[in-house]
Design an enzyme around this catalytic site. Structure first.
Site, PDB file in Angstrom:
ATOM      1  N   LYS A  54     -47.325  49.026 -64.067  1.00 43.59           N
ATOM      2  CA  LYS A  54     -47.827  49.945 -65.115  1.00 43.59           C
ATOM      3  C   LYS A  54     -46.801  51.294 -64.620  1.00 43.59           C
ATOM      4  CE  LYS A  54     -52.183  47.977 -65.795  1.00 43.59           C
ATOM      5  NZ  LYS A  54     -53.591  47.834 -65.476  1.00 43.59           N
ATOM      6  N   GLN A  98     -57.896  51.215 -62.289  1.00 45.99           N
ATOM      7  CA  GLN A  98     -57.796  49.881 -62.128  1.00 45.99           C
ATOM      8  C   GLN A  98     -59.022  48.990 -61.443  1.00 45.99           C
ATOM      9  OE1 GLN A  98     -54.791  48.161 -62.932  1.00 45.99           O
ATOM     10  NE2 GLN A  98     -56.068  46.387 -62.695  1.00 45.99           N
ATOM     11  N   ASP A 121     -57.253  52.638 -71.850  1.00 42.13           N
ATOM     12  CA  ASP A 121     -57.578  51.208 -71.640  1.00 42.13           C
ATOM     13  C   ASP A 121     -58.502  50.605 -72.841  1.00 42.13           C
ATOM     14  OD1 ASP A 121     -56.331  49.784 -69.828  1.00 42.13           O
ATOM     15  OD2 ASP A 121     -58.050  50.433 -68.037  1.00 42.13           O
TER      16      ASP A 121
END
Ligand code: NAP
Length: 302
Positions: A54, A98, A121
């Protein structure tokens, strides 16, 4: 192999080129660039590898990228304070925590603490609600399902009126992709069935699918004889089934297999995604798209 391969790797390059151009255009016009913070707790190898991917992609696109690495022992309070710091930072448009998080931290609490307008997300309940309602209110579709829908669109797989069968009902793949494809909208309008471990006669459901999306995490679950001739098969599964020595580096690397018996399925399907190189590369790409869109929303550009 009669099936057309839908290669996420190639589609990723197309989309990243579009994003790069958009970033330059917005930067030249306003001076602003998309800002993404990646928060990584601990050193789990899979999480480190995802976050590294990412970060590298964000940097290659000209984003502002902030890395916040914290030890496994961080308290919930400290992590919530870190999220709050970036909720208030006007140069940050996307906050990525994460997952999974260590046991002492309530994941739901952390997701709920992210400003929904920076939740790139798409896991915050507000964004899950927006996705369910559909229409113009959708801000951040979750990245893997958004990648699947984008692959279908770019491969020109017809979805309107199509029988879609999704195998798997997780909150990150199965449920959201089902919701996205049943919306009354272009690139959707499908008739959707969601299957899971309690489904009676999974084979019969798969056999009538014009679009079969498999996200179960069971290698080779879908047999070739379950596939409708000419249909589109999207294999989301990523299963480590062993290791091999890489020809490039001479080091051991994981052997990955999908949930579908690819070689035989490709003889029957009309379109198919490979594993690796299919859905996988789309997830980070859509995260970048969501972060760019977040900046655009904040600038009132769309
Ligand atoms: P998950 O949370 O473990 O959910 C798996 C789903 O599949 C569950 O709903 C489960 O049913 C269902 N299932 C499992 N075995 C089944 C069977 N034999 N028959 C019917 N249904 C079955 O998994 P996930 O997070 O959605 O991930 C699924 C797969 O996609 C994994 O291999 C993962 O690595 C991969 N993945 C890839 C990407 C990417 O490429 N970017 C992103 C995310 C996930 P129940 O609900 O009844 O248990």
């Amino acid at each position: 192999m009669p099936a057309t391969l839908i290669k996420g790797k190639d589609i990723r390059e197309e989309i990243l080129t579009e994003i790069r151009a958009d970033v330059e255009r917005i930067r030249d016009k306003t001076g602003a660039v998309p800002g993404l913070v990646t928060i990584l707790v601990g050193e789990d190898p899979a999480s480190v590898s995802y976050v590294t991917g990412k970060i590298k992609t964000a940097q290659s696109l000209g984003f502002k990228e902030v890395q916040e690495n914290r030890p496994e022992t961080i308290s919930e309070e400290e992590l919530l304070a870190l999220v709050e710091q970036y909720n208030r930072d006007e140069t940050i448009h996307g906050i990525l925590v994460q997952l999974p998080l260590p046991k002492q931290i309530d994941e739901k609490k952390v997701i709920n603490a992210i400003n929904p307008d920076k939740d790139v997300d798409g896991f915050h309940p507000v964004n899950v609600g927006r996705l369910l309602i559909g229409g113009g209110g959708v801000k951040f579709p979750p990245c893997t399902p958004a990648g699947i829908v984008e692959m279908l669109r770019r491969a020109e797989v017809p979805t309107a009126g199509a029988e879609v069968v999704v195998v798997g009902r997780s909150n990150i793949v199965g449920k959201p992709v089902a919701v996205m494809l049943l919306q009354k909208a272009e690139g959707a309008n499908a008739t959707v069935t969601v299957a899971h471990t309690r489904t009676r006669d999974l084979a019969a459901h798969c056999r009538r699918a014009d679009i079969l999306i498999v996200a179960a995490g069971v290698p080779g679950l879908v047999k070739p004889e379950w596939i409708k001739p000419g249909s589109c098969v999207i294999d989301v599964g990523v299963n480590r089934v062993g290791t091999k020595i890489s020809k490039k580096t001479g080091k051991p690397v994981a052997v990955l297999k999908g949930d579908v018996d690819f070689e035989k399925a490709a003889e029957i399907a009309g379109w198919i995604t490979p594993v690796p190189g299919g859905v996988g590369p789309m997830t980070i790409t859509m995260l970048m798209q969501n972060t760019l869109n977040s900046l655009k929303f904040m600038l009132g550009m769309e």
